[in-house]
Design a protein around this motif. Sequence first.
Motif, mmCIF file in Angstrom:
data_model
loop_
_atom_site.group_PDB
_atom_site.id
_atom_site.type_symbol
_atom_site.label_atom_id
_atom_site.label_comp_id
_atom_site.label_asym_id
_atom_site.label_seq_id
_atom_site.Cartn_x
_atom_site.Cartn_y
_atom_site.Cartn_z
ATOM 1 N N THR A 1 0.862 -1.178 0.000
ATOM 2 C CA THR A 1 0.000 0.000 0.000
ATOM 3 C C THR A 1 0.900 1.230 0.000
ATOM 4 O O THR A 1 1.884 1.282 0.737
ATOM 5 N N VAL A 2 0.576 2.217 -0.837
ATOM 6 C CA VAL A 2 1.410 3.417 -0.939
ATOM 7 C C VAL A 2 0.618 4.639 -0.480
ATOM 8 O O VAL A 2 -0.455 4.930 -1.017
ATOM 9 N N LEU A 3 1.173 5.345 0.504
ATOM 10 C CA LEU A 3 0.576 6.575 1.009
ATOM 11 C C LEU A 3 1.542 7.736 0.803
ATOM 12 O O LEU A 3 2.753 7.575 0.947
ATOM 13 N N ALA A 4 0.993 8.896 0.481
ATOM 14 C CA ALA A 4 1.777 10.132 0.475
ATOM 15 C C ALA A 4 1.389 10.934 1.705
ATOM 16 O O ALA A 4 0.233 10.901 2.137
ATOM 17 N N PHE A 5 2.351 11.645 2.281
ATOM 18 C CA PHE A 5 2.078 12.488 3.453
ATOM 19 C C PHE A 5 2.375 13.926 3.084
ATOM 20 O O PHE A 5 3.474 14.253 2.637
ATOM 21 N N ASP A 6 1.372 14.792 3.271
ATOM 22 C CA ASP A 6 1.544 16.199 2.901
ATOM 23 C C ASP A 6 0.648 17.075 3.775
ATOM 24 O O ASP A 6 -0.555 16.827 3.882
ATOM 25 N N ASN A 7 1.252 18.078 4.401
ATOM 26 C CA ASN A 7 0.497 19.021 5.240
ATOM 27 C C ASN A 7 -0.388 18.330 6.284
ATOM 28 O O ASN A 7 -1.552 18.690 6.475
ATOM 29 N N GLY A 8 0.176 17.309 6.916
ATOM 30 C CA GLY A 8 -0.531 16.638 8.000
ATOM 31 C C GLY A 8 -1.584 15.640 7.576
ATOM 32 O O GLY A 8 -2.297 15.085 8.420
ATOM 33 N N GLU A 9 -1.690 15.376 6.267
ATOM 34 C CA GLU A 9 -2.700 14.442 5.772
ATOM 35 C C GLU A 9 -2.039 13.309 4.994
ATOM 36 O O GLU A 9 -1.019 13.497 4.322
ATOM 37 N N PHE A 10 -2.656 12.106 5.071
ATOM 38 C CA PHE A 10 -2.217 10.966 4.277
ATOM 39 C C PHE A 10 -3.129 10.802 3.074
ATOM 40 O O PHE A 10 -4.347 10.898 3.180
ATOM 41 N N TYR A 11 -2.511 10.524 1.919
ATOM 42 C CA TYR A 11 -3.251 10.341 0.679
ATOM 43 C C TYR A 11 -2.948 8.955 0.109
ATOM 44 O O TYR A 11 -1.790 8.535 0.076
ATOM 45 N N LEU A 12 -3.975 8.252 -0.344
ATOM 46 C CA LEU A 12 -3.787 6.931 -0.918
ATOM 47 C C LEU A 12 -3.361 7.046 -2.376
ATOM 48 O O LEU A 12 -4.099 7.569 -3.209
ATOM 49 N N LEU A 13 -2.157 6.554 -2.682
ATOM 50 C CA LEU A 13 -1.668 6.522 -4.055
ATOM 51 C C LEU A 13 -1.914 5.166 -4.696
ATOM 52 O O LEU A 13 -2.148 5.085 -5.901
ATOM 53 N N ARG A 14 -1.828 4.098 -3.892
ATOM 54 C CA ARG A 14 -2.072 2.760 -4.411
ATOM 55 C C ARG A 14 -2.571 1.865 -3.280
ATOM 56 O O ARG A 14 -1.875 1.699 -2.276
ATOM 57 N N PRO A 15 -3.775 1.285 -3.400
ATOM 58 C CA PRO A 15 -4.183 0.297 -2.396
ATOM 59 C C PRO A 15 -3.321 -0.951 -2.540
ATOM 60 O O PRO A 15 -2.867 -1.278 -3.646
ATOM 61 N N GLY A 16 -3.090 -1.627 -1.441
ATOM 62 C CA GLY A 16 -2.209 -2.787 -1.511
ATOM 63 C C GLY A 16 -2.465 -3.797 -0.416
ATOM 64 O O GLY A 16 -3.592 -3.952 0.064
ATOM 65 N N ALA A 17 -1.391 -4.474 -0.003
ATOM 66 C CA ALA A 17 -1.510 -5.611 0.911
ATOM 67 C C ALA A 17 -1.928 -5.210 2.326
ATOM 68 O O ALA A 17 -2.334 -6.062 3.116
ATOM 69 N N LEU A 18 -1.813 -3.933 2.659
ATOM 70 C CA LEU A 18 -2.265 -3.442 3.966
ATOM 71 C C LEU A 18 -3.539 -2.632 3.733
ATOM 72 O O LEU A 18 -3.505 -1.599 3.053
ATOM 73 N N ASP A 19 -4.665 -3.089 4.275
ATOM 74 C CA ASP A 19 -5.938 -2.436 3.958
ATOM 75 C C ASP A 19 -6.097 -1.114 4.714
ATOM 76 O O ASP A 19 -5.515 -0.899 5.784
ATOM 77 N N LEU A 20 -6.881 -0.219 4.132
ATOM 78 C CA LEU A 20 -7.018 1.137 4.662
ATOM 79 C C LEU A 20 -7.644 1.154 6.042
ATOM 80 O O LEU A 20 -7.285 1.981 6.887
ATOM 81 N N GLU A 21 -8.603 0.271 6.278
ATOM 82 C CA GLU A 21 -9.279 0.255 7.571
ATOM 83 C C GLU A 21 -8.289 0.014 8.707
ATOM 84 O O GLU A 21 -8.385 0.636 9.767
ATOM 85 N N THR A 22 -7.316 -0.861 8.476
ATOM 86 C CA THR A 22 -6.302 -1.152 9.498
ATOM 87 C C THR A 22 -5.417 0.066 9.745
ATOM 88 O O THR A 22 -5.084 0.379 10.900
ATOM 89 N N ILE A 23 -5.048 0.763 8.676
ATOM 90 C CA ILE A 23 -4.214 1.957 8.823
ATOM 91 C C ILE A 23 -4.976 3.061 9.552
ATOM 92 O O ILE A 23 -4.437 3.735 10.440
ATOM 93 N N GLU A 24 -6.230 3.263 9.174
ATOM 94 C CA GLU A 24 -7.023 4.343 9.751
ATOM 95 C C GLU A 24 -7.271 4.147 11.246
ATOM 96 O O GLU A 24 -7.411 5.119 11.992
ATOM 97 N N LYS A 25 -7.300 2.918 11.704
ATOM 98 C CA LYS A 25 -7.440 2.662 13.136
ATOM 99 C C LYS A 25 -6.228 3.178 13.912
ATOM 100 O O LYS A 25 -6.346 3.568 15.075
ATOM 101 N N VAL A 26 -5.068 3.182 13.267
ATOM 102 C CA VAL A 26 -3.840 3.633 13.921
ATOM 103 C C VAL A 26 -3.735 5.158 13.899
ATOM 104 O O VAL A 26 -3.378 5.780 14.903
#
Length: 345
Positions: A179-204
């Motif tokens: 999974t590829v995320l970009a970080f900019d101005n305090g926000e994470f942006y999804l560039l590519r969904p991948g082996a780590l699902d978004l729901e798991t990341i968002e819980k953190v």
Amino acid sequence: MTKWLSGYYEDNIIFAAEIIKKGGLVAFPTETVYGLGANALDKIAVARVFEVKGRPDFDPLIVHIASKEDIYLYAEGVEKEVEKLIDHFWPGPLTIVLPKKDSIPSIVTAGLSTVAIRMPKNPIALKLIKYSGVPIAAPSANPFGYISPTSAFQVADTLYGKIDCILDGGKCEFGLESTVLAFDNGEFYLLRPGALDLETIEKVICKPIRLYDSDKILSPGQSPRHYSPKKNTILIYPHLDHEQIDFTETIKKIYNYLTANQIDSKDLFLILPCKNFDINEKSFGMVDYLSDEFDLKTMASNLFEKLYLADKSSQNTIMIIGVPMKHLGLSIMNRLEKASNIVIR
């Protein structure tokens, strides 16, 4: 001549690391897919990666590191939110795009001011990076746009004789790219969904991940066509009932499409998500399944392998049935959308 070595022997990893140090190319296993690695600090070695893959120079590479602390050597803007994700998910299938330091050559990043970095979980990959003593730039170990390899055999099928070494580490655990995320101005942006699902990341991170809505390519996997078999490939969206697959109606959808388009079912390699489909296998040229039961992790792990087998079969057309777009289903459907030249919603 390409050396094909077992990655389970320490001496072989050390041998492969020497190849990396000398500017050579090594295919190696990660927990996601096999990567084609070069010294990320060596412009000439990285250029060979682009050449061997036939990769366009506008498509950046991911830089792989062996320790969390190495991110500070190659990236700027590693703020607390980023450190929180690194502490939680590294090593693992998460790539983060940040402003790059001058130590990373522009050829790695396709001329961008940002760099994609991750720390893989696979022990062979980690040892290779450690023994090399340099970060390793590595896209998937296959010709650009083709099915990503999840075994050393798949790597050898397309790259044997073109690269210096293949480290064989068996089948990859996740079978989907990071999974590829970009970080900019305090926000994470999804560039590519991948082996780590978004729901798991968002819980953190305790907030939603934003969707990247620009045409500018910042990471691998953003091209509109990717992961593609050479054969005609049809993706059929399943018929859903309350976000679950209606197996009976989805089977009707398959037959209706074949009839309407005068496709001979005997010339079809049909890939189904699971064995819950009550279908007459003998009426098709070949039928295969991504999982026995409806298990998204197993489906993801088997996806590229099944597409590869279908592409090598005697059937001329591949049809694959999709899954609901939630959890890992989002990543699976992302790959299938890009892999297919016909999509039926």
